[in-house]
Structure formats: C-alpha cells, structure tokens
Write a protein that holds these residues in place. Structure first.
Motif, PDB file in Angstrom:
ATOM      1  N   HIS A 194       0.908  -1.143  -0.038  1.00  0.00           N
ATOM      2  CA  HIS A 194      -0.096   0.393   0.166  1.00  0.00           C
ATOM      3  C   HIS A 194       1.305   1.345  -0.008  1.00  0.00           C
ATOM      4  O   HIS A 194       0.836   1.733  -0.707  1.00  0.00           O
ATOM      5  CB  HIS A 194      -0.953  -0.075   0.963  1.00  0.00           C
ATOM      6  CG  HIS A 194      -1.925   1.581   0.930  1.00  0.00           C
ATOM      7  ND1 HIS A 194      -1.402   1.875   2.002  1.00  0.00           N
ATOM      8  CD2 HIS A 194      -3.421   0.696   1.181  1.00  0.00           C
ATOM      9  CE1 HIS A 194      -2.334   2.805   1.773  1.00  0.00           C
ATOM     10  NE2 HIS A 194      -3.831   2.224   1.688  1.00  0.00           N
ATOM     11  N   VAL A 200       2.968   1.388  -3.139  1.00  0.00           N
ATOM     12  CA  VAL A 200       2.847   2.255  -4.857  1.00  0.00           C
ATOM     13  C   VAL A 200       1.983   3.136  -3.839  1.00  0.00           C
ATOM     14  O   VAL A 200       1.859   4.313  -5.624  1.00  0.00           O
ATOM     15  CB  VAL A 200       1.354   0.462  -5.045  1.00  0.00           C
ATOM     16  CG1 VAL A 200       0.026   1.355  -5.771  1.00  0.00           C
ATOM     17  CG2 VAL A 200       1.703  -0.370  -4.788  1.00  0.00           C
ATOM     18  N   ASN A 201       1.181   3.518  -2.727  1.00  0.00           N
ATOM     19  CA  ASN A 201       0.930   5.100  -3.341  1.00  0.00           C
ATOM     20  C   ASN A 201       2.713   6.592  -3.114  1.00  0.00           C
ATOM     21  O   ASN A 201       1.952   7.123  -3.775  1.00  0.00           O
ATOM     22  CB  ASN A 201       0.298   4.866  -1.710  1.00  0.00           C
ATOM     23  CG  ASN A 201      -0.421   6.377  -1.490  1.00  0.00           C
ATOM     24  OD1 ASN A 201      -1.213   6.799  -2.333  1.00  0.00           O
ATOM     25  ND2 ASN A 201       0.167   7.259   0.022  1.00  0.00           N
ATOM     26  N   HIS A 239      -1.665   7.484 -12.460  1.00  0.00           N
ATOM     27  CA  HIS A 239      -2.098   6.242 -12.577  1.00  0.00           C
ATOM     28  C   HIS A 239      -1.838   4.843 -12.580  1.00  0.00           C
ATOM     29  O   HIS A 239      -0.883   4.046 -13.286  1.00  0.00           O
ATOM     30  CB  HIS A 239      -3.083   7.089 -14.052  1.00  0.00           C
ATOM     31  CG  HIS A 239      -3.117   7.722 -14.471  1.00  0.00           C
ATOM     32  ND1 HIS A 239      -4.383   8.777 -13.877  1.00  0.00           N
ATOM     33  CD2 HIS A 239      -2.304   9.047 -15.304  1.00  0.00           C
ATOM     34  CE1 HIS A 239      -4.090  10.162 -14.507  1.00  0.00           C
ATOM     35  NE2 HIS A 239      -3.039  10.237 -14.720  1.00  0.00           N
ATOM     36  N   ILE A 240      -2.185   3.996 -11.476  1.00  0.00           N
ATOM     37  CA  ILE A 240      -1.308   3.042 -11.167  1.00  0.00           C
ATOM     38  C   ILE A 240      -3.018   1.658 -10.766  1.00  0.00           C
ATOM     39  O   ILE A 240      -3.905   2.583  -9.875  1.00  0.00           O
ATOM     40  CB  ILE A 240      -0.657   2.850  -9.471  1.00  0.00           C
ATOM     41  CG1 ILE A 240       0.450   3.753 -10.145  1.00  0.00           C
ATOM     42  CG2 ILE A 240      -0.116   1.534  -9.210  1.00  0.00           C
ATOM     43  CD1 ILE A 240       1.461   3.711  -9.433  1.00  0.00           C
ATOM     44  N   THR A 284      -5.099  12.402 -10.066  1.00  0.00           N
ATOM     45  CA  THR A 284      -4.333  10.967  -9.303  1.00  0.00           C
ATOM     46  C   THR A 284      -4.762   9.341  -9.231  1.00  0.00           C
ATOM     47  O   THR A 284      -5.771   9.501  -8.688  1.00  0.00           O
ATOM     48  CB  THR A 284      -3.475  10.802  -8.302  1.00  0.00           C
ATOM     49  OG1 THR A 284      -2.246  12.266  -8.296  1.00  0.00           O
ATOM     50  CG2 THR A 284      -2.185   9.706  -7.665  1.00  0.00           C
ATOM     51  N   THR A 285      -4.743   8.546  -9.817  1.00  0.00           N
ATOM     52  CA  THR A 285      -5.540   7.093  -9.862  1.00  0.00           C
ATOM     53  C   THR A 285      -4.373   6.449  -9.058  1.00  0.00           C
ATOM     54  O   THR A 285      -3.311   5.965  -9.024  1.00  0.00           O
ATOM     55  CB  THR A 285      -5.403   6.470 -11.010  1.00  0.00           C
ATOM     56  OG1 THR A 285      -5.954   7.598 -12.231  1.00  0.00           O
ATOM     57  CG2 THR A 285      -6.589   5.425 -11.152  1.00  0.00           C
ATOM     58  N   ARG A 286      -5.379   5.614  -8.200  1.00  0.00           N
ATOM     59  CA  ARG A 286      -4.856   4.765  -6.862  1.00  0.00           C
ATOM     60  C   ARG A 286      -5.718   3.695  -7.271  1.00  0.00           C
ATOM     61  O   ARG A 286      -6.724   4.095  -6.003  1.00  0.00           O
ATOM     62  CB  ARG A 286      -4.016   5.043  -5.619  1.00  0.00           C
ATOM     63  CG  ARG A 286      -3.036   5.909  -5.852  1.00  0.00           C
ATOM     64  CD  ARG A 286      -1.651   5.143  -6.065  1.00  0.00           C
ATOM     65  NE  ARG A 286      -0.606   5.940  -6.219  1.00  0.00           N
ATOM     66  CZ  ARG A 286       0.281   6.419  -7.102  1.00  0.00           C
ATOM     67  NH1 ARG A 286      -0.239   6.417  -8.178  1.00  0.00           N
ATOM     68  NH2 ARG A 286       1.102   7.244  -7.537  1.00  0.00           N
ATOM     69  N   TYR A 323      -7.576  -0.486  -6.831  1.00  0.00           N
ATOM     70  CA  TYR A 323      -7.504  -1.724  -6.369  1.00  0.00           C
ATOM     71  C   TYR A 323      -7.880  -2.848  -6.900  1.00  0.00           C
ATOM     72  O   TYR A 323      -9.724  -2.373  -7.152  1.00  0.00           O
ATOM     73  CB  TYR A 323      -6.030  -2.520  -5.330  1.00  0.00           C
ATOM     74  CG  TYR A 323      -7.809  -2.243  -3.711  1.00  0.00           C
ATOM     75  CD1 TYR A 323      -8.616  -3.352  -3.548  1.00  0.00           C
ATOM     76  CD2 TYR A 323      -7.704  -1.164  -3.439  1.00  0.00           C
ATOM     77  CE1 TYR A 323      -9.223  -3.453  -2.647  1.00  0.00           C
ATOM     78  CE2 TYR A 323      -9.030  -1.239  -2.480  1.00  0.00           C
ATOM     79  CZ  TYR A 323      -9.923  -2.649  -2.264  1.00  0.00           C
ATOM     80  OH  TYR A 323     -10.477  -2.816  -1.467  1.00  0.00           O
ATOM     81  N   SER A 382     -10.695   2.390  -4.313  1.00  0.00           N
ATOM     82  CA  SER A 382      -9.719   3.338  -4.197  1.00  0.00           C
ATOM     83  C   SER A 382      -9.347   3.279  -3.198  1.00  0.00           C
ATOM     84  O   SER A 382      -9.147   2.757  -1.941  1.00  0.00           O
ATOM     85  CB  SER A 382     -10.001   4.857  -4.358  1.00  0.00           C
ATOM     86  OG  SER A 382     -10.935   5.127  -3.346  1.00  0.00           O
ATOM     87  N   ASP A 434      -5.527   8.489  -3.923  1.00  0.00           N
ATOM     88  CA  ASP A 434      -6.281   8.542  -5.054  1.00  0.00           C
ATOM     89  C   ASP A 434      -7.661   9.564  -5.465  1.00  0.00           C
ATOM     90  O   ASP A 434      -7.944  10.095  -3.482  1.00  0.00           O
ATOM     91  CB  ASP A 434      -7.075   7.743  -4.664  1.00  0.00           C
ATOM     92  CG  ASP A 434      -8.588   6.841  -6.656  1.00  0.00           C
ATOM     93  OD1 ASP A 434      -8.044   7.099  -7.954  1.00  0.00           O
ATOM     94  OD2 ASP A 434      -9.489   7.448  -6.462  1.00  0.00           O
TER      95      ASP A 434
END
Length: 871
Positions: free
Chosen positions: A750, A753-754, A760-761, A798-800, A802, A855, A859
């Motif tokens: 977490h 990746v953050n 954008h992930i 911004t994209t987060r 899962y 998210s 995000d």
C-alpha cells in the motif's frame, strides 16, 4: 430431450473430427497476387525457416508442434510433437540434417530431419520462455535466448550436448538472437530495447550502445556481416554498422494505405543482402531496398499479423507466417526481385540415429480420437526403454512412474478439442512422444455468425446512382468481432445492425459481406447490384454544403481528412436545388430536411471513416459529397506499463498449478490487445519483489503514463496483527517463528504503490485474503462509453485503485477471477475500444468469492485507469 442432446453431441463431434482431419490449401486462383502456395497450420504461426536445400519449410506456432512442409509437393512431410507450449522459433543446421525448435515451455529441442527422430532434449533448459534459437554457421554451437529472471542467452556444444557458457547481461526477456556469418559474434535483443553483441564464449563485446525506444522483436545480420538490422515496437527498423555500433539508417513502418504507423516483429535479409523483408502488424510483408534505403514493395494477402519471414537460399521465394494461421509462399520475381547467383547445398543423405527412443503405450482410454463428456479424464499408460526412464510428462506436467514403467494421471478437459501429449525421456536424453485427441462437446462454438440483409431481392439489386446504401444485421451466440463490406470494416451497433454505402460502377457490381465472431468463425454473404446507365436530365444535382464537422482544407492531390476522437459525431449542412430536393441520405439514413437544413448523428470506428452524403432532386438528378473522418486510437503521449508477479513453486508452502499460466495469459492480452510494455517475474523471492518495485518506482513517468501491477499466488492473514500478506517463493510457513518477517505485507505494498512517481496505478491481487488490502471495500461500476473530454478529465486526477480476488477468505487455485479478468480484457471495452475499471468490475459479477474494488491512498475523485485497445 435426450434425442436433442444426442443430436447436438453428434453434430459437434462430426465438426471436430472434420477440423482435426482437414489440412486444406487454397487453389492457385484464390491466392493473393504474387503468392504461389498456402499452408494451413490450424493455429497461430510464430516461426518459419527454409532448409538449406530449399526443399523443406519448418513451421512452428501455437499448437506446440513443428511441421515440416514439402515445398515442391505442397504437402505436409512430417510433424514433430513434444513441446507443451507454443513453438516460437525454428532453425535448421547448416547441413540441413538437424532442426532446432524453441518453445514457451522452456525447452530447446533438436530433431534429426533425416531419420525423423528427436536426437536429444536439453536437460539444462531455460527457467522461463524460450523465444529464439539459432545454429552457428559451422553447425557446432546452438544458441538460445529467453525469459529467465534476467534474460539469458545460452550457448551449447551440439556434439557434446553440453552448455558452453550462459550470458546474463540483459535486464529483461531476450526476444531475438542471430549469429554473424563468420560465427564470431551473436546479437541479442530484449524487451527494454537493448541490442547486445557476444562472442561464442558468452562474453559481451563492448560496443557503443545500440538501443531502441521499445521492445526489439527481431535482429538479423546482413549476409556480408557488415551490418545488423533490428525491428522494434517503437515502429522503426534500424540498420547498424557493426564496426561502430551506430545506426546509419532508420526506416519508419507505416500501415498500408495510411500514414498511421505500425511495427514489425520479423526480419530477414535476402541472400545477396540487397533486400530486407519485414513481417508487420498490418497483416503485410514489406520489402526494403537496402541500397536505395526505401520501401519498394508491399506483399498483401494475410488477414492477421505477420509474425515470421524467411528467404529461400536461392533468393527466389519468400515464406511468411501469420496469426491468421497460414503460411504463404511468394514468388519474388512477381515483385521484380532479381535472385542472386548462389549455390544451393545438396539434399543430405540419410544417417542412422545412434540411440533408441523410449516406447509409450496408452492403455486407456483406447483409440486416437476419444469422445468424453466429463471435466476430468484419467490417462493410464506404460513406458519401456532398455536404458531406463528418466522422466515422463503428460501435457508438460511430470507424473510418477511405477514398477514396470506404468503411470496414471488425471487431466482436466476444456470444451471441444483437447490434445493430450505424453513425453518420455530415457537416461541418455532420447525422447518419444504419444498423443491422443479428446473431444468434449461443451462450450464449443463451431457455428459462424448469421448475416441478414434488408434487400427486396437477395440475389440482385438495381440502382441508378453512383453510391448504394443498404442495411443488414449479424447474429451470433458468442459476439461478433468484425463485419466487413468489400474488405472494409463497418460499424456494428450493440443490437447487431450495420449500414454500408458502396460506390458503384456502371453494369454489375458484386457486394461481399463477411462477419467474424470472437472464436474466428466466419460467415459470408454477397449480392449483385446492376447500376443502370444515367438518365439525361437538363439540370445537375442539388448543391450540398457541409457545415458540421468543419471541412478540412485540401492539399493538392490529397483527400482532406477530419480528425475526431469521439465514437459519434454530428453531420449537418444545407442542400438547395431549383427543382426541389426529394431526398437527402447520409450513409443508409434518410435524413429529414428542415427547410434546406439537415442534421444527423454518425457512429465512427477507429481509423478512417468515409461518410457519404447523397442528395436527389425532384427530377432524379443526384449529387454527392464524401467526408473522410479519422478517429485516432490514442489521444495521449504516455506509455502503459505492466509489472506482473506469479508464484506457484514455493520453498516451503504447497505448490500451485495456475498462477504462472494465468499471469502469462494476462501479459499476452495486455501486450497484444492494449500495447502495454510488460515484465513478468516468475516465482520471485521477497527480495525480488521489492527489487522490482524499487526499479519501477525509480522510472520517470510522463503525466498520463499508467502502471498496472498484478500478483498471483498464495496469500495469508495474520490474526495477531489483523493484516494480510503476499507469500513469496521463500516465505516461511506460519508455524515458523520467523515467518512474519518473510511475508510481503499489504501495508508495505500500500505505502510503496501510493508513493510511486506514476500518477495512474491499478493494482490487481489474485491471492487468498487479498480483500484485506483495505479496511473498507465496495464494488461498484457499470459499462461506460468515454468521450475525448472524459479521457482528458480522467488523466487530470491521480489514480490509485485496486481489484482483489476475494475478501477475508481463501480463494481456489482454479481462478474464476482471472478468467473473468481475461474476458474483460478481451472485450476491449465494447464499442469505444476503451476498457475501464468499472467495466472490468462488471465482468466480475457472479464470481465466487466476490472480488473487491476500491480506491486507496492518494486517489482523487474523478480519476480512472484506462486500457486503450490497439488494432
């Protein structure tokens, strides 16, 4: 009811038997211009190679076999079966007596062409996919390159069947290798765009950096050894000077009849070095004149990406293999290619193999083609060999051999045709194979789509005007992939309706419609239009003025093209005539006139769209305007990356069967359907996982770049810490006192990746307890159609996000989650060819346990992760 089921079973069985038995070639009259023969491989073709005497063509591909085709007699000579996955590369030895094949199963096999037996299976196989294999010019060394952890090139002594030296200088999968004509150098390429040179001891030759901006799929030396040609996903073909390592020529690969760029995946020099052939993604072979440094011929005839090309040694014939499941032979004299003066090696004489292969007997089931109805089939057999049995595998999985060589195993069956391959290797390395076909009549789809046309008479239609519009519909139980009218793709609505406008010549015009479903089945329909000679009226047709979309300015000799990004656009304008306007049509739509104004909405496919506006006055005079609209595939500059982990072989935990094959399927779809640059790490340790995350965290990502992260394998939930964990290859069992420090915690993932630099992930976890990645979990979203404005807006934020395969529970090894994910990827997002997270989640309905999506971290509302489908 039982009679109906039996009848359906019988029909499916007959269809499968006919498919298994037929080979089929097109007649000479049906071949494309310049082609002299076609071979149907019955699966995607990835590799072709001529024997030195030009009498045989070796073909490898997606059905895991190597076929030898007799070029002169146009007949299949023999089939070598032993691989358990796709064959990616084939190569003859210089004397033509041996044939090597490289496969995604990790093995390089060597076959005796004369005695029709495999000589040996290399026991020191690659740890991953093998993508390329080649003999040295003296025939003493065999080199192979593939997908080991760091990308490895292996060198083997043929006579001793021993490794000379491995080279591990690549950072990613080795895609292609080639020996120089003098045998002193070997070139290799990989997925990070690097080209390297080695000597035969495995030592890298220090040259100035040779690098592309994308995956390098193909490399080949010129016959004189002075230069090297490479083809890359960056849509260029480069020629490099060996002496300096500099690129002195760069060719841009363009699509046929368009300026849009595609990329080449296969290269071959003609024997005299004057020409370079490239297999391209627009279904063509392109020929470049190396001396004049320009493309001078395009060979069109395939209906799928051309993946392999090879010149015969006399330079008179070119072979091309394609994902349309065929190989074409081209007569190069048809394209004004003058063959060189080259002596062809004589056909080798027969030699005797110095070893005897094992003998495999299948005890049950009996017969070569077996009908079966349940999901699992038990295979029983016996293997005998005087030298002793070292290994027996069924469909690539090793099975236990009991006393007297007996073995038994259970095989899972899919719907339709299942090929069961049994291989046995003795202690001297000799191998035998046996196989049978099992037919299970379940979700088999032997039926093509059905085309219906809205015509007064099906066989012939009459028309008076230059353009004719008609309407039709296509139905199929498994979704229609494409509909083409006279080889040009047309838009198909969600309810299966299409319209088309075709130009007409005076006299008879044949209109051909072809529809293909998702399984490759095709239906065709055709009719004839007789266009009458024009009436003689004193006045011209109405005056048409197009107001929307604004017309592009035309350059001399070039048709003006308007660029529109959205899936639909409005066509509006004015029409006037002194005699009055009786009708205005746009495509097949009769548009209502409001005074002199007209307006309607038109659907657009990706690429070029021809919109025809036809106006007719009260006396029957007609006028016409064509609007050419180009809808680009992408409206952004950033690249898409994918980092995939798959663990199935553990040091301490129970082994799994599916993670690697699931991840490979996701990797192929991301590359082939969406153009992602991918990296798959198989069976990583905890250190490997964090090293890969560190590497991708350090990348410099553009504003609209995207990163897809996927993990498949065991997962664990610790009750004491109330947290979820990923299980690496070296993770210890929960009972071990040091187990907790060997896990990869969700909280660590977490945070990593953050904080990554990529804006954008999208993180996808297919593990047990993966739903514990976030405390609050919810599933939402539905299919959506995006406009250009939507896409631009999504990339502002911004994209987060899962997506996990379950909640706080275990999930099965047989991953319904991955099947649903692949189904979503292969849908390409529907009509707009853009797949969103919401559309992926909607495919997960009904999957058990229930997947979770939400998210996390930084995000922002309004963000999204978008998969842009490519051609």
């Amino acid at each position: 009811m039982k009679r109906k089921i039996f009848l359906a079973y019988t029909i499916a069985l007959i269809c499968l038997l006919s498919l298994a038995a037929s080979e089929g070639q097109r007649g000479h009259a049906e071949l494309p211009a310049g082609a002299i023969a076609q071979f149907n491989y019955r699966a995607d073709v990835y590799a072709v190679a001529f024997s030195p005497d030009g009498q045989l063509l070796a073909i490898g591909g997606d059905n895991s076999t190597v076929v030898l085709w007799d070029v002169e007699n146009r007949d299949k000579s023999r089939v070598f079966g032993g691989h358990s996955k796709s064959v990616m590369s084939v190569a003859f030895s210089p004397d033509g007596q041996l044939l090597a094949s490289a496969s995604l199963d990790g093995f390089v096999r060597v076959w005796d062409v004369i005695s029709e037996n495999r000589l040996r299976a290399f026991q020191h196989k690659h740890d991953g996919d093998v993508k390329s294999v080649v003999f040295s010019p003296d025939g003493e060394v065999l080199a192979s390159g593939g997908g080991d952890q760091k990308g490895t090139v292996m060198f083997r002594d043929i006579s001793r069947n021993s490794r000379i030296a491995p080279s591990a200088g690549h950072s990613d999968i080795v895609e292609s290798i080639a020996f120089s004509p003098d045998g002193n150098l070997l070139a290799s390429t990989d997925r990070d765009g690097t080209v390297k040179l080695w000597d035969v001891t495995g030592q890298q030759i220090r040259k100035p950096s040779m690098k592309h901006k994308g995956v390098v799929y193909a490399v080949t030396f010129s016959p004189n050894g002075d230069m090297l040609a490479t083809a890359s996903r960056d849509k260029t073909i480069k020629l490099w000077r060996i002496s300096s390592g500099e690129a002195f020529v760069s060719f841009t690969v363009n699509r046929v009849n368009s300026t849009h760029q595609v990329y080449a995946t296969a290269l071959a020099f003609s024997p005299d070095g004057k020409y370079l052939a490239a297999g391209c993604g627009d279904d063509t072979v392109k020929l470049w004149d190396v001396v004049d440094r320009q493309m001078f011929k395009t060979l069109s005839g395939h209906t799928g990406k051309v993946t392999s090309v090879a010149f015969s040694l006399d330079g008179r014939t070119l072979a091309s293999g394609s994902r349309d499941r065929t190989v074409l032979l081209w007569d190069l004299s048809h394209f004004n290619v003058v063959p060189p003066e080259i002596n062809v090696l004589p056909k080798p004489t027969a030699i005797l193999a110095d070893t005897t292969a094992p003998n495999i007997e299948i005890i049950s089931p009996t017969g070569r083609i077996v009908p079966y109805t349940t999901e699992y089939l038990t295979i029983r057999g016996q293997v005998t060999d005087n030298n002793g049995i070292a290994e027996v595998k069924v469909n690539g999985l090793e099975v236990e051999v009991l006393a007297e060589g007996r073995f038994s195993t259970s095989v899972e069956l899919g719907g339709g045709k299942n090929e069961i391959r049994i291989t046995a290797i003795d202690t001297h390395g000799n191998m035998d194979t046996n196989r049978l076909i099992v037919l299970r009549p379940v979700p088999l789809d032997p039926n093509p789509p059905t085309i219906s046309l809205d015509l007064q008479r099906q066989n012939q239609v009459t028309a008076e005007h230059e353009y004719f519009s008609f309407r039709g519909s296509v139905t199929d139980d498994n979704n229609v992939s494409t509909v083409k009218v006279n080889n040009k793709e047309v838009y198909l609505s969600e309810d299966g309706v299409f319209t088309a406008t075709v130009p007409l010549s005076y006299g008879e015009n044949e209109i051909r419609i072809a529809a293909t479903d998702r399984h490759g089945n095709m239906d065709t329909n055709r009719f004839t239009i007789s266009r009458a000679f024009p009436r003689r009226f004193p006045n011209p047709g109405p005056v048409i003025r197009i107001l929307q979309p604004p017309e592009a300015s035309a350059k001399r000799g070039i048709k003006p093209i308007i660029t529109i990004y959205d899936a639909t656009t409005t066509v509006a304008g004015e029409v006037e005539d002194d005699d009055g306007v009786s009708e205005i049509r746009i495509g097949n739509i009769n548009v209502q006139l409001r005074g002199k104004e007209f307006s309607t909405s038109v659907s657009l496919i990706y690429g070029e769209n021809s919109v025809h506006v036809v106006a007719t006055d009260m006396l029957g005079n007609q006028s016409y305007k064509e609007i050419v609209i180009h809808r680009p595939r992408n409206i952004r500059e950033g690249k898409d990356y994918a980092l995939l982990f798959a663990v199935e072989d553990y040091d301490n935990w129970p082994k799994l069967r599916k993670p690697v094959s699931d991840a490979e399927a996701v990797q192929r779809d991301l590359e082939d359907l969406y153009g992602f640059q991918t990296r798959l790490i198989k069976n990583p340790t905890k250190a490997d996982i964090f090293e890969a995350f560190r590497e991708y965290a350090k990348k410099d990502y553009p504003e609209d770049a995207q990163l897809f992260i996927f993990f498949a394998g065991h997962g664990h939930f610790d009750e004491a810490f109330k947290g979820g964990y990923l299980v690496a290859r070296d993770t210890k069992l929960p009972s071990d006192k040091d187990a907790i420090i060997s896990y990869v915690s969700h909280s660590e993932i977490h945070d990593i990746v953050n904080r990554m630099n990529c804006k954008h992930i999208f993180l996808v976890l297919d593990t047990c307890y993966s739903g514990t990645f976030d405390r609050e979990i919810a599933m939402r979203g539905s299919p959506e159609s995006l406009t250009e404005r939507d896409i631009i807006r999504n990339f502002k934020y911004t994209t987060r996000r899962y997506l996990t395969s379950g909640g706080k529970e275990q999930v099965p090894d047989e991953s319904a989650f991955v099947r649903a994910l692949l189904k979503a990827l292969r849908s390409k997002g529907g009509g707009d060819n853009i797949l969103t997270i919401a559309e992926i989640v909607s495919e997960m309905e009904g999957v058990n346990p229930k997947p979770r999506s939400d998210s996390f971290g930084i995000d922002e509302p309004g963000s999204n992760f978008l998969f842009f489908a490519i051609d």
